[in-house]
Design an enzyme around this catalytic site. Structure first.
Site, PDB file in Angstrom:
ATOM      1  N   ASN A 189      44.010  68.496  29.225  1.00 40.86           N
ATOM      2  CA  ASN A 189      44.758  69.089  30.348  1.00 40.86           C
ATOM      3  C   ASN A 189      43.915  69.893  31.332  1.00 40.86           C
ATOM      4  O   ASN A 189      44.293  70.013  32.489  1.00 40.86           O
ATOM      5  CB  ASN A 189      45.961  69.896  29.840  1.00 40.86           C
ATOM      6  CG  ASN A 189      45.543  71.075  29.002  1.00 40.86           C
ATOM      7  OD1 ASN A 189      44.676  70.948  28.159  1.00 40.86           O
ATOM      8  ND2 ASN A 189      46.134  72.216  29.232  1.00 40.86           N
ATOM      9  N   CYS A 220      48.854  75.192  28.581  1.00 44.75           N
ATOM     10  CA  CYS A 220      49.157  75.950  27.354  1.00 44.75           C
ATOM     11  C   CYS A 220      49.866  77.268  27.634  1.00 44.75           C
ATOM     12  O   CYS A 220      50.502  77.813  26.753  1.00 44.75           O
ATOM     13  CB  CYS A 220      47.883  76.184  26.553  1.00 44.75           C
ATOM     14  SG  CYS A 220      46.628  77.051  27.488  1.00 44.75           S
ATOM     15  N   GLU A 222      42.089  77.426  19.903  1.00 43.97           N
ATOM     16  CA  GLU A 222      42.894  77.722  21.096  1.00 43.97           C
ATOM     17  C   GLU A 222      43.990  76.673  21.131  1.00 43.97           C
ATOM     18  O   GLU A 222      43.745  75.526  21.518  1.00 43.97           O
ATOM     19  CB  GLU A 222      42.016  77.630  22.353  1.00 43.97           C
ATOM     20  CG  GLU A 222      40.881  78.633  22.402  1.00 43.97           C
ATOM     21  CD  GLU A 222      41.344  80.047  22.719  1.00 43.97           C
ATOM     22  OE1 GLU A 222      42.433  80.199  23.293  1.00 43.97           O
ATOM     23  OE2 GLU A 222      40.622  80.992  22.373  1.00 43.97           O
TER      24      GLU A 222
END
Ligand code: NAP
Length: 473
Positions: free
Chosen positions: A149, A279, A245
């Site tokens: 992303n 995110c 993450e």
């Protein structure tokens, strides 16, 4: 493009096609790395580590500054390849390249601030006559595994601090978006990075991951991606450092005293940036009942203005999802929510890989779209009338990356800041705010550790104590 292995640009007969998710057209191909390539990457990275760790700090900083400079010079080219291979619009891609320039520049600056301290050994009886200090040393090979992303800047978040600290890296970029990472590797080499200090292996994580993650020469796995993959990695990593993450399901509380127009515009942008594949994208919006209708109307009308389409057109607001499969998944989650009573206020439809920006209300807490990270352009509106209850709701899921609150009341802002269970609380902006040099990471299923250059550097180096017994002098 070719992959970077043992200091050379390598092709393989087996190739992976990189396609533009907007129309399925071929952007390029990359080699599919095999088991022998993994072995060579590991042994070569050991040699690369010997070279980079012995470079002076000013040389490492120079390489990072030079890479940032080369990126600045080729900004348009990088943004175009990023927009083609990923689902970002050219405006979003240009924003990512700008952030990447900053990430590399700050990495260069931070390389000069890897500090130690003197240690007061005589602060406990028996330490008299001892003098010393600690300094931080590089840990060795870091395996960096990155998602689709933010395919450029999230790679830089690993390479920048790793090289600043004197480590070697084996990078495994996302298979759908490897091109901008390979281009970044090219300019690192042009900027003078010892070529074996960076290996870039392209190919499926499901095959390449295991032999890399379990190898004892790898001293840290720095992973950004989904929770499911993160869990697989932690199970097999063994004794080494792990940075995770991961995803989230970000909540925003909009209290009755909020600046409504600011709350609406920042939450619309925070919900649909990168087609919601973000995110820290807004997913759950808890809005006070007194302003709910006004907020809803303004939110719907701004969402309806979104222009979806050609990613290379500067007036386009939103592109497709990364694959049609992902778009179908998001569509299925919307249909499930509808069946369980949700109302679609706008959007809700899919064409190929494109999903309309979608706003839902009356979403049951027993739906996938409420409980799990949607990673698509969908946002859920809920009414609240009690602040404590809103915080409880915001904290109710097993994620905790970013949370946000809109209020003009300083006491409520502080209450939210200290009781929201997450890595960052953003006051009067949406969850979709990040400065690349701030500590970034989550709690619960959102991850382990923090990135943000200076903070990654702490994870990517270890303190070594030097203690002299000088009692004879
Ligand atoms: P993903 O499916 O977990 O993939 C991430 C990376 O892991 C890819 O390079 C993938 O390779 C690799 N991988 C897959 N299976 C593996 C395995 N068994 N062993 C080792 N590596 C493996 O995630 P994604 O769909 O690309 O990214 C979306 C997720 O990333 C979302 O959950 C999002 O929230 C999260 N994310 C988090 C942050 C953060 O900083 N917290 C930032 C951005 C994204 P292949 O591509 O070859 O499958």
């Amino acid at each position: 493009m070719k992959m970077l292995l043992d200091g050379k640009w390598e092709e393989r007969s087996k190739k992976i096609t990189v396609t533009n998710p907007a129309d399925g057209s071929v952007v390029d191909t990359v080699p599919q790395a095999n088991e022998d390539d993994v072995k060579l990457a590991l042994s070569s990275a050991m040699n690369g580590f010997e070279e980079i760790k012995s470079l002076s700090v000013h040389k490492r900083a120079e390489i990072l500054y030079k890479t940032a400079e080369l990126l600045k010079q080729q900004k348009k080219e990088f943004a175009t390849i990023l927009a083609k291979e990923s689902s970002k619009t050219i405006t979003e891609a240009t924003g990512e390249v700008n952030r990447c320039i900053n990430t590399l520049t700050v990495s260069a600056e931070e390389s000069k601030r890897i500090l130690g301290e003197t240690i007061p050994f005589d602060s406990f009886p028996g330490g008299e006559g001892k003098k010393g200090y600690y300094y931080r040393f590089p840990i060795g090979i870091i395996l960096a595994i990155t998602p689709f992303n933010d395919p450029l800047n999230l790679v830089a978040h690993k390479l920048g601090p790793a090289f600043a600290g004197g480590n070697a890296v084996i990078l495994k970029p996302a298979t759908v978006t490897p091109l901008s990472a390979l281009k970044l590797a090219e300019i690192f080499i042009k900027a003078g990075l010892p070529p074996k200090a960076l290996q870039v292996l392209t190919g499926p994580g499901s095959k390449l991951g295991q032999p890399l993650i379990t190898d004892k020469r790898v001293r840290m796995v720095s992973f950004t991606g989904g929770v499911e993959t993160g869990e697989k990695i932690t199970k097999i990593a063994g004794i080494k450092k792990i940075g995770m993450e991961l995803g989230s399901d970000s909540p925003v509380i909009v209290w009755k005293d909020a600046d409504l127009s600011k709350a609406v515009s920042s939450c619309v942008s925070g919900s649909f940036w990168a087609a919601g594949q973000n995110c820290i994208g807004v997913q759950r919006l808890y809005v006070h009942k007194d302003i709910y209708n006004d907020f809803k109307q303004q939110f719907i009308s701004q969402t309806k203005e979104y222009k979806i389409g050609d990613k290379l057109d500067e007036t386009t607001d939103m592109g497709p999802l990364i694959t049609e499969k992902e778009a179908k998944r998001v569509e299925a989650w919307i249909r499930e929510a509808e069946q369980k009573g949700a109302r679609i206020l706008t959007g809700g439809n899919r064409t190929d890989a494109f999903v309309e920006p979608t706003v839902l209300e009356n979403v049951s807490e027993n739906t996938t779209i409420h409980k799990e990270e949607v990673f698509g352009p969908v946002v859920n509106l809920y009414q609240i009338d009690d602040f404590e209850d809103a915080i409880k709701k915001a904290n109710s899921l097993p994620y905790g990356l970013h949370a946000a609150v809109f209020t003009e009341n300083i006491n409520l802002a502080f209450k939210a800041a200290y009781s929201l269970d997450c890595g960052s609380v953003i006051i009067n902006d949406s969850t979709d705010y990040r400065l690349d040099s701030m500590p970034f990471g989550g709690v619960k299923k959102s991850g382990i550790g923090r990135e943000g250059i200076k903070f990654s550097l702490q994870e990517m180096t270890e303190p070594k104590v030097i203690c002299f017994d000088v009692s004879k002098t």
